[in-house]
Design a protein around this motif. Structure first.
Motif, PDB file in Angstrom:
ATOM      1  N   ASN A  82       0.774  -1.482   0.153  1.00  0.00           N
ATOM      2  CA  ASN A  82      -0.040  -0.120   0.041  1.00  0.00           C
ATOM      3  C   ASN A  82       0.648   1.045  -0.072  1.00  0.00           C
ATOM      4  O   ASN A  82       1.795   1.374   0.888  1.00  0.00           O
ATOM      5  CB  ASN A  82      -0.919  -0.019   1.291  1.00  0.00           C
ATOM      6  N   ILE A  83       0.629   2.083  -1.069  1.00  0.00           N
ATOM      7  CA  ILE A  83       1.483   3.337  -1.101  1.00  0.00           C
ATOM      8  C   ILE A  83       0.498   4.554  -0.646  1.00  0.00           C
ATOM      9  O   ILE A  83      -0.753   4.531  -1.289  1.00  0.00           O
ATOM     10  CB  ILE A  83       1.874   3.659  -2.501  1.00  0.00           C
ATOM     11  N   CYS A  84       0.933   5.145   0.547  1.00  0.00           N
ATOM     12  CA  CYS A  84       0.181   6.369   0.720  1.00  0.00           C
ATOM     13  C   CYS A  84       0.153   7.462  -0.252  1.00  0.00           C
ATOM     14  O   CYS A  84       1.128   7.926  -0.968  1.00  0.00           O
ATOM     15  CB  CYS A  84       0.828   6.903   2.056  1.00  0.00           C
ATOM     16  N   MET A  85      -1.097   7.992  -0.617  1.00  0.00           N
ATOM     17  CA  MET A  85      -1.143   9.110  -1.518  1.00  0.00           C
ATOM     18  C   MET A  85      -1.656  10.398  -1.050  1.00  0.00           C
ATOM     19  O   MET A  85      -2.436  11.281  -1.468  1.00  0.00           O
ATOM     20  CB  MET A  85      -1.885   8.763  -2.757  1.00  0.00           C
ATOM     21  N   GLY A  86      -1.678  10.295   0.585  1.00  0.00           N
ATOM     22  CA  GLY A  86      -2.196  11.599   1.179  1.00  0.00           C
ATOM     23  C   GLY A  86      -1.273  12.836   0.785  1.00  0.00           C
ATOM     24  O   GLY A  86      -0.272  12.517  -0.092  1.00  0.00           O
ATOM     25  N   THR A  87      -1.605  14.038   1.001  1.00  0.00           N
ATOM     26  CA  THR A  87      -1.012  15.086   0.744  1.00  0.00           C
ATOM     27  C   THR A  87       0.467  15.500   0.962  1.00  0.00           C
ATOM     28  O   THR A  87       1.346  15.430  -0.081  1.00  0.00           O
ATOM     29  CB  THR A  87      -1.849  16.538   1.260  1.00  0.00           C
ATOM     30  N   ALA A  88       0.953  14.963   2.271  1.00  0.00           N
ATOM     31  CA  ALA A  88       2.323  14.909   2.658  1.00  0.00           C
ATOM     32  C   ALA A  88       2.953  13.959   1.835  1.00  0.00           C
ATOM     33  O   ALA A  88       4.129  14.323   1.087  1.00  0.00           O
ATOM     34  CB  ALA A  88       2.403  14.856   3.970  1.00  0.00           C
ATOM     35  N   CYS A  89       2.475  12.656   1.580  1.00  0.00           N
ATOM     36  CA  CYS A  89       3.173  11.873   0.731  1.00  0.00           C
ATOM     37  C   CYS A  89       3.384  12.094  -0.674  1.00  0.00           C
ATOM     38  O   CYS A  89       4.314  11.773  -1.111  1.00  0.00           O
ATOM     39  CB  CYS A  89       2.584  10.515   1.062  1.00  0.00           C
ATOM     40  N   PHE A  90       2.195  12.522  -1.412  1.00  0.00           N
ATOM     41  CA  PHE A  90       2.283  12.921  -2.586  1.00  0.00           C
ATOM     42  C   PHE A  90       3.085  13.861  -3.099  1.00  0.00           C
ATOM     43  O   PHE A  90       3.984  13.961  -4.079  1.00  0.00           O
ATOM     44  CB  PHE A  90       0.699  13.451  -3.038  1.00  0.00           C
ATOM     45  N   VAL A  91       3.010  15.159  -2.066  1.00  0.00           N
ATOM     46  CA  VAL A  91       4.227  16.341  -2.229  1.00  0.00           C
ATOM     47  C   VAL A  91       5.356  15.568  -2.097  1.00  0.00           C
ATOM     48  O   VAL A  91       6.455  16.064  -2.878  1.00  0.00           O
ATOM     49  CB  VAL A  91       3.850  17.326  -1.248  1.00  0.00           C
ATOM     50  N   LYS A  92       5.709  14.728  -1.232  1.00  0.00           N
ATOM     51  CA  LYS A  92       7.003  14.272  -1.292  1.00  0.00           C
ATOM     52  C   LYS A  92       7.592  12.888  -2.341  1.00  0.00           C
ATOM     53  O   LYS A  92       8.631  12.269  -1.894  1.00  0.00           O
ATOM     54  CB  LYS A  92       7.431  13.502   0.167  1.00  0.00           C
ATOM     55  N   GLY A  93       6.759  12.774  -3.210  1.00  0.00           N
ATOM     56  CA  GLY A  93       7.127  11.788  -4.299  1.00  0.00           C
ATOM     57  C   GLY A  93       6.620  10.289  -4.245  1.00  0.00           C
ATOM     58  O   GLY A  93       7.024   9.297  -4.967  1.00  0.00           O
ATOM     59  N   ALA A  94       5.251  10.355  -3.746  1.00  0.00           N
ATOM     60  CA  ALA A  94       4.740   9.055  -3.828  1.00  0.00           C
ATOM     61  C   ALA A  94       4.337   8.388  -4.939  1.00  0.00           C
ATOM     62  O   ALA A  94       4.600   7.104  -5.417  1.00  0.00           O
ATOM     63  CB  ALA A  94       3.435   8.924  -2.770  1.00  0.00           C
ATOM     64  N   GLU A  95       4.019   9.209  -5.933  1.00  0.00           N
ATOM     65  CA  GLU A  95       3.523   8.940  -7.405  1.00  0.00           C
ATOM     66  C   GLU A  95       4.650   8.258  -7.943  1.00  0.00           C
ATOM     67  O   GLU A  95       4.679   7.280  -8.513  1.00  0.00           O
ATOM     68  CB  GLU A  95       2.994  10.377  -8.151  1.00  0.00           C
ATOM     69  N   LYS A  96       5.839   8.743  -7.596  1.00  0.00           N
ATOM     70  CA  LYS A  96       7.201   8.176  -8.356  1.00  0.00           C
ATOM     71  C   LYS A  96       7.333   6.809  -7.763  1.00  0.00           C
ATOM     72  O   LYS A  96       7.835   6.087  -8.459  1.00  0.00           O
ATOM     73  CB  LYS A  96       8.256   9.212  -8.062  1.00  0.00           C
ATOM     74  N   ILE A  97       7.211   6.860  -6.564  1.00  0.00           N
ATOM     75  CA  ILE A  97       7.429   5.439  -5.754  1.00  0.00           C
ATOM     76  C   ILE A  97       6.456   4.449  -6.260  1.00  0.00           C
ATOM     77  O   ILE A  97       6.721   3.418  -6.541  1.00  0.00           O
ATOM     78  CB  ILE A  97       7.361   5.646  -4.609  1.00  0.00           C
ATOM     79  N   LEU A  98       5.125   4.814  -6.402  1.00  0.00           N
ATOM     80  CA  LEU A  98       4.183   3.920  -7.152  1.00  0.00           C
ATOM     81  C   LEU A  98       4.698   3.455  -8.368  1.00  0.00           C
ATOM     82  O   LEU A  98       4.498   2.485  -8.842  1.00  0.00           O
ATOM     83  CB  LEU A  98       2.808   4.601  -7.171  1.00  0.00           C
ATOM     84  N   THR A  99       4.895   4.367  -9.114  1.00  0.00           N
ATOM     85  CA  THR A  99       5.403   4.254 -10.657  1.00  0.00           C
ATOM     86  C   THR A  99       6.720   2.872 -10.654  1.00  0.00           C
ATOM     87  O   THR A  99       6.424   2.074 -11.312  1.00  0.00           O
ATOM     88  CB  THR A  99       5.927   5.430 -11.277  1.00  0.00           C
ATOM     89  N   GLU A 100       7.413   3.216  -9.780  1.00  0.00           N
ATOM     90  CA  GLU A 100       8.654   2.370  -9.601  1.00  0.00           C
ATOM     91  C   GLU A 100       8.008   0.843  -9.192  1.00  0.00           C
ATOM     92  O   GLU A 100       8.750  -0.128  -9.871  1.00  0.00           O
ATOM     93  CB  GLU A 100       9.805   2.925  -8.468  1.00  0.00           C
ATOM     94  N   PHE A 101       7.258   0.683  -8.154  1.00  0.00           N
ATOM     95  CA  PHE A 101       6.660  -0.427  -7.841  1.00  0.00           C
ATOM     96  C   PHE A 101       5.996  -1.200  -9.080  1.00  0.00           C
ATOM     97  O   PHE A 101       6.056  -2.559  -9.455  1.00  0.00           O
ATOM     98  CB  PHE A 101       5.801  -0.380  -6.541  1.00  0.00           C
ATOM     99  N   LYS A 102       5.254  -0.385  -9.647  1.00  0.00           N
ATOM    100  CA  LYS A 102       4.422  -1.075 -11.028  1.00  0.00           C
ATOM    101  C   LYS A 102       5.422  -1.609 -12.079  1.00  0.00           C
ATOM    102  O   LYS A 102       5.382  -2.516 -12.630  1.00  0.00           O
ATOM    103  CB  LYS A 102       3.558   0.042 -11.470  1.00  0.00           C
TER     104      LYS A 102
END
Length: 159
Positions: A82-102
């Motif tokens: 589970n990758i957190c996409m809350g505001t703090a996580c999103f701002v700090k790069g969660a989208e890139k982390i999700l992309t890397e897992f995928k």
């Protein structure tokens, strides 16, 4: 029991569990937890079986399954990421982390890897904003995750 397209051994264990409960309707959530622990998910056949066994409408069972995010009607991998996409996580790069897992696991969000090992999901907020970006695997929290950490996290669960 043969009319259901389910593992009969697991179904027998579930039947024994349900038979041991006096007030079945009041224990529906517990029964669903037990069923999901046994089968890994709650397909429609299993929900229908539970409804009939508990003498409650199938629509009520379906309603509970779809209301609570813990329950799933799709098979999950052995390990749920589970990758957190809350505001703090999103701002700090969660989208890139999700992309890397995928990319590494070659799966889309919400899907299970071909080998059945992993499922990737996103969450709104896990409430650990000070650790952003946050990744949880089977409930274990990884904080301040960087794209470079993704491969190591996956290796930890492939052992």
């Amino acid at each position: 029991m043969a009319e259901y397209n389910l593992n009969s051994e697991k179904l027998k264990k579930l039947e024994e569990y349900i038979d041991g409960i006096e007030e079945k309707e009041g224990a529906l959530i517990n029964i669903l937890h037990e069923a999901q622990d046994m089968f890994g998910y709650l397909p429609k056949d299993l929900q229908l079986y539970i409804a009939r066994k508990c003498n409650i409408p199938a629509s009520k069972v379906f309603g509970v399954v779809t209301f609570y995010s813990y329950f799933t009607m799709e098979p999950r991998g052995q390990h749920v990421i589970n990758i957190c996409m809350g505001t703090a996580c999103f701002v700090k790069g969660a989208e890139k982390i999700l992309t890397e897992f995928k990319r590494i696991l070659n799966i889309k969000e919400g899907n299970m890897s071909e080998d059945g090992m992993f499922t990737i999901n996103t969450l709104r907020c896990v409430g650990a904003c000070g650790l952003a970006p946050v990744v949880m695997v089977d409930g274990k929290v990884y904080g301040r995750v960087k794209v470079e950490d993704v491969e190591e996290i996956i290796k930890e669960y492939k052992k």
